[in-house]
Write a protein that holds these residues in place. Structure first.
Motif, short mmCIF file in Angstrom:
data_model
loop_
_atom_site.label_atom_id
_atom_site.label_comp_id
_atom_site.label_asym_id
_atom_site.label_seq_id
_atom_site.Cartn_x
_atom_site.Cartn_y
_atom_site.Cartn_z
N ASP A 10 0.84 -1.21 0.00
CA ASP A 10 0.00 0.00 0.00
C ASP A 10 0.87 1.25 0.00
O ASP A 10 0.57 2.22 -0.69
CB ASP A 10 -0.94 0.02 1.21
N LYS A 13 2.12 2.15 -3.36
CA LYS A 13 1.13 2.76 -4.24
C LYS A 13 1.22 4.29 -4.17
O LYS A 13 0.97 4.97 -5.16
CB LYS A 13 -0.27 2.31 -3.86
N SER A 16 6.17 4.96 -5.26
CA SER A 16 6.73 3.76 -5.88
C SER A 16 8.24 3.65 -5.71
O SER A 16 8.82 2.61 -5.99
CB SER A 16 6.38 3.72 -7.37
#
Length: 170
Positions: A10, A13, A16
């Motif tokens: 997560d 996301k 990166s």
């Protein structure tokens, strides 16, 4: 491990190129036996940061878990060039030396780790483990006494430490 992997994923996301998240995923994958995948994450983290000791340590740890101890030693030696007191790397090298039956060398690495982070109970526990192993091999009662003292130091730092309590019981 599943929850940790989910949390690190997560975080990736949102960023990166998060070296910490990439290293975190690498460690989770290492602990779950997905070594090839772990190597990829550590290498990606290192390529982003260019000098992440956590990434290099992660690679050394993966190689150790894969029983590629020569490769692990090479990574650790690179870390020691930059930071001769990297706590986790010193403990990992001590584990390698212990596995090789080179207890005197292992002891020196753990002593150095303790010097770098004396308030971390893990160093005292590892030191006690080496002394306990020496006692089991040689029957040297002084080693057993020193091991007990080392576990006591770990328990003085953290009385709830599971490893220290378990090893003291041994």
């Amino acid at each position: 491990y599943d929850r940790a992997l989910e949390m690190f994923s997560d975080a990736l996301k949102y960023d990166s190129k998060s070296v910490d998240s990439l290293n975190g995923i690498g460690m989770v994958l290492t602990e779950t036996g997905r070594f090839t995948d772990a190597i990829g994450y550590f290498e990606k983290a290192f390529s982003i940061s260019g000098d992440s000791m956590d990434s290099e340590y992660g690679l050394a740890y993966v190689y150790y878990k894969m029983n590629k101890k020569l490769w692990a030693k090479r990574k650790l030696e690179n870390i020691f060039k930059s930071n001769p007191y990297h706590f986790q790397s010193l403990l990992l090298m001590a584990d390698i030396k212990t596995d090789e039956g080179r207890l005197k060398e292992a002891r020196a690495y753990v002593e150095k780790a303790i010097d770098s982070a004396s308030e971390n109970p893990e160093g005292h526990i590892r030191y006690g483990n080496i002394l306990l192993k020496n006692y089991l091999i040689t029957g040297d009662s002084d080693s057993l006494d020193e091991a007990r003292e080392s576990y006591s130091r770990a328990l003085a730092i953290n009385p709830e430490n599971f490893k220290a309590n378990m090893n003291m019981g041994l």
